[in-house]
Design a protein around this motif. Structure first.
Motif, PDB file in Angstrom:
ATOM      1  N   ARG A  55     -30.143  61.988-102.676  1.00  0.00           N
ATOM      2  CA  ARG A  55     -28.565  62.230-102.169  1.00  0.00           C
ATOM      3  C   ARG A  55     -27.991  63.374-102.828  1.00  0.00           C
ATOM      4  N   LYS A  56     -27.972  62.459-104.271  1.00  0.00           N
ATOM      5  CA  LYS A  56     -27.976  63.767-105.908  1.00  0.00           C
ATOM      6  C   LYS A  56     -28.323  64.539-105.282  1.00  0.00           C
ATOM      7  N   THR A  57     -30.115  65.455-105.107  1.00  0.00           N
ATOM      8  CA  THR A  57     -30.364  66.508-104.848  1.00  0.00           C
ATOM      9  C   THR A  57     -30.190  67.675-103.854  1.00  0.00           C
ATOM     10  N   GLY A  58     -30.359  66.491-102.805  1.00  0.00           N
ATOM     11  CA  GLY A  58     -30.084  66.561-101.316  1.00  0.00           C
ATOM     12  C   GLY A  58     -32.029  67.026-101.170  1.00  0.00           C
ATOM     13  N   GLY A  59     -32.581  66.518-101.227  1.00  0.00           N
ATOM     14  CA  GLY A  59     -34.116  66.227-101.328  1.00  0.00           C
ATOM     15  C   GLY A  59     -34.185  65.481 -99.788  1.00  0.00           C
TER      16      GLY A  59
END
Length: 76
Positions: A55-59
């Motif tokens: 969620r935080k990296t968008g991966g």
């Protein structure tokens, strides 16, 4: 050296210390079940940290998240 480099780069994404620890274990090829054991948490705890990392990296995968973190650091 990879976990240390990831830990420094991960600060940009505001990962918690436990998320960084999870990331480091998985980046070194440690299986999720072994990561849970090493961190003394449940497998669902590892899954929780992994979902937060995504969620935080968008991966969408651990490999993609690691790439995003390292590329962002290189661009900074």
């Amino acid at each position: 050296w990879i976990p240390a480099k990831l830990a420094r780069a991960a600060r940009h994404f505001k990962l918690t210390p436990r998320e960084i620890q999870t990331l480091a274990h998985l980046a070194c090829g440690t299986k999720r079940s072994a990561t849970a054991s090493l961190m003394q948490i449940s497998l669902s705890g590892v899954r929780f940290h992994v979902e937060n990392i995504f969620r935080k990296t968008g991966g969408r995968s651990m490999a993609q998240s690691i790439s995003i973190i390292l590329l962002k650091k290189a661009a900074a």
